[in-house]
Enzyme design. Structure first.
Site, PDB file in Angstrom:
ATOM      1  N   SER A   1       2.799   2.781  -1.932  1.00  0.00           N
ATOM      2  CA  SER A   1       2.546   1.348  -2.027  1.00  0.00           C
ATOM      3  C   SER A   1       1.095   1.047  -1.646  1.00  0.00           C
ATOM      4  O   SER A   1       0.801   0.458  -0.600  1.00  0.00           O
ATOM      5  CB  SER A   1       3.516   0.576  -1.127  1.00  0.00           C
ATOM      6  OG  SER A   1       4.841   0.747  -1.568  1.00  0.00           O
TER       7      SER A   1
ATOM      8  N   THR B   1       9.968  -3.099   3.612  1.00  0.00           N
ATOM      9  CA  THR B   1       9.114  -4.257   3.856  1.00  0.00           C
ATOM     10  C   THR B   1       9.738  -5.537   3.312  1.00  0.00           C
ATOM     11  O   THR B   1       9.787  -6.566   3.991  1.00  0.00           O
ATOM     12  CB  THR B   1       7.738  -4.035   3.203  1.00  0.00           C
ATOM     13  OG1 THR B   1       7.176  -2.828   3.706  1.00  0.00           O
ATOM     14  CG2 THR B   1       6.798  -5.179   3.502  1.00  0.00           C
TER      15      THR B   1
ATOM     16  N   TYR C   1       7.066   6.879   3.091  1.00  0.00           N
ATOM     17  CA  TYR C   1       6.744   5.520   2.661  1.00  0.00           C
ATOM     18  C   TYR C   1       5.281   5.241   3.016  1.00  0.00           C
ATOM     19  O   TYR C   1       4.954   4.955   4.166  1.00  0.00           O
ATOM     20  CB  TYR C   1       7.694   4.550   3.356  1.00  0.00           C
ATOM     21  CG  TYR C   1       7.543   3.089   2.969  1.00  0.00           C
ATOM     22  CD1 TYR C   1       6.664   2.660   1.988  1.00  0.00           C
ATOM     23  CD2 TYR C   1       8.325   2.124   3.618  1.00  0.00           C
ATOM     24  CE1 TYR C   1       6.556   1.316   1.656  1.00  0.00           C
ATOM     25  CE2 TYR C   1       8.226   0.782   3.295  1.00  0.00           C
ATOM     26  CZ  TYR C   1       7.325   0.387   2.319  1.00  0.00           C
ATOM     27  OH  TYR C   1       7.208  -0.943   2.003  1.00  0.00           O
TER      28      TYR C   1
ATOM     29  N   ASP D   1       3.992  -3.387  -7.771  1.00  0.00           N
ATOM     30  CA  ASP D   1       4.661  -3.760  -9.012  1.00  0.00           C
ATOM     31  C   ASP D   1       3.683  -4.189 -10.109  1.00  0.00           C
ATOM     32  O   ASP D   1       3.881  -3.883 -11.283  1.00  0.00           O
ATOM     33  CB  ASP D   1       5.646  -4.903  -8.758  1.00  0.00           C
ATOM     34  CG  ASP D   1       6.659  -4.584  -7.676  1.00  0.00           C
ATOM     35  OD1 ASP D   1       6.514  -3.545  -6.999  1.00  0.00           O
ATOM     36  OD2 ASP D   1       7.603  -5.370  -7.498  1.00  0.00           O
ATOM     37  N   GLU D   2       2.619  -4.909  -9.711  1.00  0.00           N
ATOM     38  CA  GLU D   2       1.672  -5.454 -10.682  1.00  0.00           C
ATOM     39  C   GLU D   2       0.824  -4.375 -11.350  1.00  0.00           C
ATOM     40  O   GLU D   2       0.166  -4.651 -12.352  1.00  0.00           O
ATOM     41  CB  GLU D   2       0.751  -6.474  -9.994  1.00  0.00           C
ATOM     42  CG  GLU D   2       1.465  -7.657  -9.379  1.00  0.00           C
ATOM     43  CD  GLU D   2       2.025  -7.393  -7.990  1.00  0.00           C
ATOM     44  OE1 GLU D   2       2.594  -8.330  -7.400  1.00  0.00           O
ATOM     45  OE2 GLU D   2       1.903  -6.255  -7.487  1.00  0.00           O
TER      46      GLU D   2
ATOM     47  N   GLY E   1       4.616   1.719  -5.750  1.00  0.00           N
ATOM     48  CA  GLY E   1       5.123   0.561  -5.038  1.00  0.00           C
ATOM     49  C   GLY E   1       4.316  -0.709  -5.163  1.00  0.00           C
ATOM     50  O   GLY E   1       4.556  -1.657  -4.406  1.00  0.00           O
TER      51      GLY E   1
ATOM     52  N   LYS F   1       6.946   7.156  -1.663  1.00  0.00           N
ATOM     53  CA  LYS F   1       6.894   5.762  -2.131  1.00  0.00           C
ATOM     54  C   LYS F   1       5.464   5.307  -1.873  1.00  0.00           C
ATOM     55  O   LYS F   1       5.074   5.039  -0.736  1.00  0.00           O
ATOM     56  CB  LYS F   1       7.892   4.893  -1.378  1.00  0.00           C
ATOM     57  CG  LYS F   1       7.851   3.416  -1.782  1.00  0.00           C
ATOM     58  CD  LYS F   1       8.779   2.599  -0.874  1.00  0.00           C
ATOM     59  CE  LYS F   1       8.862   1.148  -1.300  1.00  0.00           C
ATOM     60  NZ  LYS F   1       7.596   0.391  -1.186  1.00  0.00           N
TER      61      LYS F   1
END
Length: 255
Positions: free
Chosen positions: A174, A50, A142, A200-201, A198, A172
């Site tokens: 996300s 992405t 993903y 990050d925060e 996936g 993965k």
């Protein structure tokens, strides 16, 4: 490249460098590799995902980028994972075969998502068919429902992927659905696959639930800080880990 090692830790979702004319800029990939290693301490990359706008690139551009990352990362990077997902099954299969032929360390596949009413078994069959074109390298699913609109929980797909895809090595993940993520962790009680978070925060929360690593865009420039967060968490220093996680939560200052 050390494909024998289990993929873990921080994985940078790479951007695709472009020229002023809108062409992919392959000439800077070597510098990019060195920057990630030397400045961020990151030795794993996720190419054409992405962040790299893989689905907006032509098949030829995706192949050229994959080749350049594998070539420039040889003997430097531990893992070069190539995202090969596409709306078209033949295109995805061709990209998977190409990734295997050039020596990629693994492939990842997103759910095809133009038509949203996808059934679980049909999605597993799609993933199986793509993975079969690269039988010698690891396959990662993903999972990114906020973008695909495919609302099938990752946990629901695990059994089918484990049973039907011999090269399946992990997800993965996300998505912010930590309930679904927790169910995936529960099914990974023997550590037979990897769970790469996936968002990050929210990485620190996912680590507490059992994430084994992370894939994300911020690791391009916050890789060193996130490596330190993983180390602090592993050492049981939650306060320090929280400080590093806070770096990913900072909003840019308005000018």
């Amino acid at each position: 490249m050390a494909a024998q090692k289990k993929l873990q830790g921080v994985v940078a979702a790479t951007v695709t460098p472009m020229t002023q004319d809108g062409e992919i800029n392959l000439s800077v990939i070597g510098q990019y590799v060195d920057y990630l290693i030397n400045e961020q301490g990151v030795k794993n990359v996720f190419v054409n995902g992405t962040t790299g706008e893989g689905l907006s690139l032509s098949v030829q551009e995706r192949k050229q980028l994959a080749e350049e990352w594998v070539t420039k990362g040889k003997d430097k990077l531990d893992y070069v994972i190539i995202h090969v997902g596409a709306f078209s099954l033949p295109e995805a299969k061709g990209l998977a075969k190409h990734a295997a032929e050039i020596g990629a360390d693994g492939i990842a596949v997103i759910a095809p998502s133009f038509f949203k009413q996808v059934k679980k078994d049909a999605l597993v069959a799609f993933l199986r068919d793509v993975a079969s074109e690269a039988p010698g390298i690891p396959f990662y699913y993903y999972h990114i429902p906020p973008l695909t609109g495919i609302k099938i929980n990752a946990e629901e797909l695990l059994n089918g992927m484990i049973e039907q895809i011999p090269t399946f090595k992990g997800v993965k993940f996300s998505d912010k659905d930590l309930l679904d993520f927790g169910q995936c962790v529960k099914k990974n009680d023997r550590g037979q696959f990897v769970l790469l978070y996936g968002v990050d925060e929210q990485l620190l929360g996912a680590l507490a639930m059992g994430a084994t690593g992370a894939v994300g865009s911020t690791y391009n420039y916050l890789g060193k800080a996130n490596n330190s967060m993983l180390e602090a968490f592993a050492n049981g220093d939650l306060s320090l880990a929280q400080k590093y996680q806070a770096l990913a939560l900072q909003r840019p200052k308005q000018s």
